[in-house]
Design an enzyme around this catalytic site. Structure first.
Site, PDB file in Angstrom:
ATOM      1  N   ARG A  13      37.265 -42.488  14.523  1.00  0.00           N
ATOM      2  CA  ARG A  13      36.066 -41.782  14.077  1.00  0.00           C
ATOM      3  C   ARG A  13      36.389 -40.823  12.939  1.00  0.00           C
ATOM      4  NH1 ARG A  13      34.018 -36.787  12.852  1.00  0.00           N
ATOM      5  NH2 ARG A  13      35.253 -35.914  14.580  1.00  0.00           N
ATOM      6  N   HIS A 207      44.937 -30.111  10.436  1.00  0.00           N
ATOM      7  CA  HIS A 207      45.033 -30.989   9.268  1.00  0.00           C
ATOM      8  C   HIS A 207      46.325 -30.670   8.527  1.00  0.00           C
ATOM      9  CE1 HIS A 207      40.552 -32.315   8.839  1.00  0.00           C
ATOM     10  NE2 HIS A 207      40.969 -32.329  10.092  1.00  0.00           N
ATOM     11  N   CYS A 238      37.993 -34.195   5.891  1.00  0.00           N
ATOM     12  CA  CYS A 238      36.588 -33.852   6.130  1.00  0.00           C
ATOM     13  C   CYS A 238      35.817 -34.079   4.843  1.00  0.00           C
ATOM     14  CB  CYS A 238      36.440 -32.398   6.583  1.00  0.00           C
ATOM     15  SG  CYS A 238      34.723 -31.907   6.818  1.00  0.00           S
ATOM     16  N   ASN A 247      44.071 -35.663   8.790  1.00  0.00           N
ATOM     17  CA  ASN A 247      44.435 -35.210  10.123  1.00  0.00           C
ATOM     18  C   ASN A 247      45.939 -35.333  10.340  1.00  0.00           C
ATOM     19  OD1 ASN A 247      41.828 -34.702  11.564  1.00  0.00           O
ATOM     20  ND2 ASN A 247      41.440 -36.811  10.949  1.00  0.00           N
TER      21      ASN A 247
END
Length: 286
Positions: A13, A207, A238, A247
């Protein structure tokens, strides 16, 4: 202090949503199945958001209906509102997640409302989830700094996290959305949060913008956190946070934890297969 650390895999996701070219549902399903084989107990599979905002995840129902569900693994979906929650419930998500920000600037730029308004929106969703027996995870964005407002006060993080916990979220993931954190600022933030929320209800989401996400994990481990989010292959970032590289990669996180004496339950060989497959589908979409 537990010697087991749970890794919450968010690549399908939070990672794939940032890929520019659309990846077919069949490829996403195959990736999730490989991650299931690696032994993850939590996989964030998709998001039920408007295709207008995140076209990459317009196939959420197809993905959840197509995966091979491994006993012992929960397949989660991000749900920003009641419509998304109802879709996730109908599609068979095992749990859902809501997200708020500790920064007013990020909240307004990301979900077009204030922090207070976003929390009010979630109240109805959490009430419905309680009636349905659906577990809800909460995310707090920008727990260190915001691309619009600059440094974020640790007390603001505490207040939003407490609000989500009080509404019924079983766990709160604290996200360093733009990767601005250092071990010192992460520790300071957690030291402000922990007197009000126990470590067992918190997760770290770092991150790797400045290549120090693993150092931030170590700082959080020292303060008792035993759940961390990561993405296979370091996918993600993001779309609403300029400069957010990606990430924390799952592979290096597993290596750090195992080397430090923690158990993760992750099959590293199976994880490498998922990483190799990910490279094939992202190269194909480039």
């Amino acid at each position: 202090m537990s010697d087991h650390v749970r890794i919450y895999e968010v690549g399908p996701r939070d990672g794939l949503q940032n890929e520019a070219m659309l990846i077919p549902a069949v490829a996403k399903i195959a990736l999730i199945d490989l991650l299931s084989d690696a032994g993850f107990t939590k996989i964030e599979a998709t998001s039920f958001v408007s295709p207008k905002w995140v076209p990459q995840l317009a196939d959420a129902e197809a993905v959840l209906s197509g995966i091979r569900r491994r006993p012992g693994t929960d397949y989660a979906a991000l749900t920003p509102n009641m419509k998304g929650y109802e879709r996730a419930l109908a599609a068979g998500a095992d749990e859902v997640a809501v997200f708020a920000s500790a920064s007013e600037g990020f909240s307004r730029n990301n979900i077009n409302c204030s922090i207070a308004e976003s929390l009010q929106r979630f109240e109805l969703l959490l009430e419905a989830a309680k009636k349905d027996g659906m577990r809800v995870r909460g995310y707090v964005s920008c727990v260190i700094a915001c691309p619009y407002d600059g440094p974020v006060a640790p007390e603001a993080v505490r207040d939003v996290a407490m609000a989500l916990l009080d509404m019924g979220c079983y766990e709160i993931s604290l996200g360093d959305t733009i990767g601005a954190g250092t071990p010192e600022t992460v520790s300071a933030m957690l030291e402000a949060v922990l007197p009000s929320l126990p470590a067992k209800r918190l997760a770290g989401h770092f991150h790797d913008t400045r290549d120090n996400a693993l150092e931030n994990v170590t700082a959080a481990l020292d303060l008792g956190l035993r759940v961390f989010d990561s993405a296979v292959g370091g996918l993600g970032g993001c779309p609403y946070a300029p400069g957010a590289k990606g990430n924390l990669a799952t592979g290096p996180l597993v290596e750090l934890l195992e080397r430090s004496g923690f158990s993760t339950g992750i099959d590293c060989d199976a994880l490498k297969k998922a990483e190799a497959y990910l490279q094939t589908i992202t190269r194909a979409s480039a």
